[in-house]
Design an enzyme around this catalytic site. Structure first.
Site, PDB file in Angstrom:
ATOM      1  CB  CYS A   1      -0.957  -0.012   1.178  1.00 47.09           C
ATOM      2  SG  CYS A   1      -2.071  -1.422   1.112  1.00 47.09           S
TER       3      CYS A   1
ATOM      4  CG  HIS B   1      -3.480   3.113   1.236  1.00 51.17           C
ATOM      5  ND1 HIS B   1      -3.847   2.574   0.027  1.00 51.17           N
ATOM      6  CD2 HIS B   1      -3.624   2.122   2.158  1.00 51.17           C
ATOM      7  CE1 HIS B   1      -4.188   1.309   0.215  1.00 51.17           C
ATOM      8  NE2 HIS B   1      -4.069   1.015   1.495  1.00 51.17           N
TER       9      HIS B   1
ATOM     10  CG  ASN C   1      -6.690  -1.341   0.450  1.00 51.99           C
ATOM     11  OD1 ASN C   1      -5.902  -1.054  -0.445  1.00 51.99           O
ATOM     12  ND2 ASN C   1      -6.296  -1.579   1.685  1.00 51.99           N
TER      13      ASN C   1
END
Ligand code: COA
Length: 330
Positions: A113, A257, A287
């Protein structure tokens, strides 16, 4: 000293929309549970045969178009991904070939990420030293093929989606620039969010036994991730602000993020920022790991949430654990 600017940005998500209700066909979950805990309403999954490199190439074309350069002017490619089409080599080579760019250097980075922020920092160094003039940086992931889409894997399966975002990085024109980047990691948490198999410390890397045990699926200690994200996100955002003497009023938008809406809301609260200063589009895409920041940035720009000359802070947290930030004058 040369600085770096983002000359173009673009994103690509697969056409296939998977709602929370669609997931109920595979696992014991509910729309209410997912929305309440994560804020996610839907995500995108690739179609059969569609890979990270395909999404990455499409996003790259959009970033190239916005930058107003010819593809042939790109002189280096960095692809941030943990889901390259093949075990090796990385997706950057496929993107290079897809763009018809033989000979220029290309590599993948595997920082999950935080991959895009790490990639931005790497590219920034190359531009600052004058080594490259048009770097293509991509964050791209196909997570849907890796997830355990059963009740056993539901804690992770509901969170992730597929997508890609890309930027073109050039020497600054004096107007737009990356002020600074800040990178961190704590490898003691490696197994709190990880994918074990294929495992190069095992012979063979993958076996029927491993598959039977479900060790090919990513695993997460959700509470530990949550707890650390709440600590690291605010700290690394403040680090970027303090390094550049940026106050809350100086910043137009923070683009974190997209891990979980609850995390984003808690980070905003800790930083005493209203949610209109902290961008979120997780309800649409879930995500998307390394792709989430460039997708969010491209979408926020298209929605008019910021414009050229505005100050942004990008911030990431994820597997490793790794976290980072970038302060930017767009
Ligand atoms: N649907 C329905 N129930 C689910 C579920 C799902 N998708 N996933 C887990 N559950 C169940 C659990 O099995 C547990 O049931 P039990 O009480 O009978 O054992 C219950 O829900 C509560 O689980 P718990 O893990 O305590 O929930 P939580 O409040 O910690 O929320 C997360 C789980 C994953 C949403 C949360 O920990 C989180 O957001 N963590 C961070 C994840 C993240 O952002 N990862 C990516 C970082 S880059």
């Amino acid at each position: 000293m040369i600085s770096t600017r983002i000359a173009g940005i673009g994103f690509q998500v697969p056409a296939n929309v998977i709602t929370n209700t669609d997931l109920i066909k595979f696992m014991d979950t509910s729309n209410e549970w997912i929305i309440e805990r994560t804020g996610i309403e839907q995500r995108r999954y690739v179609s059969a045969g569609e890979g990270t490199s395909d999404l990455a190439t499409a996003a790259a074309h959009k970033a190239i178009a916005m930058a107003g350069i010819d593809v042939s002017e790109i002189d280096f490619i960095i692809c941030a991904t943990i889901s390259s089409d093949y075990f090796f080599p990385g997706s950057a080579f496929q993107v290079q070939a897809n763009l018809g760019l033989a000979d220029i250097g290309a590599f993948d980075i595997k920082v999950a990420c935080s991959g895009f922020v790490y990639g931005l920092s790497i590219a920034d160094q190359y531009i600052k030293t004058g080594q490259y003039k048009n770097i293509l940086l991509i964050g791209a992931e196909v997570q849907s093929n890796a997830l355990n889409l059963t009740t056993e894997g539901r804690d992770m399966a509901v969170l992730f989606g597929d997508g890609a975002g890309a930027v073109i990085l050039q020497p600054s024109d004096g107007e737009s620039l990356i002020y600074s980047t800040h990178l961190h990691a704590d490898g003691r948490h490696l197994k709190d969010l990880w994918g074990e198999v294929p495992a190069c410390n095992q012979k063979p890397h993958i076996s029927h036994e491993m598959l039977d045990q479900g060790r090919q699926y990513p695993k997460m200690n959700g509470r530990e991730v949550f707890r650390n994200a709440l600590k690291r996100f605010p700290a690394v955002i403040l680090e970027a602000m303090e390094k550049n003497n940026l106050t809350r009023d100086d910043i137009t938008l923070i683009i974190p993020h997209q891990a979980n809406l609850r995390i984003t809301q808690a980070v905003a609260k800790r930083l005493e920022l209203s949610m209109d200063k902290v961008y979120s589009n997780i309800h649409k895409y879930g995500n998307t790991t390394a792709a989430s920041i460039p997708i969010a940035m491209a979408e926020a720009l298209a929605e008019g949430k910021f414009k050229r000359g505005d100050n942004l802070v990008l911030a990431s947290f994820g597997a490793g654990f790794s976290w980072g930030s970038a302060a930017i004058k767009f």
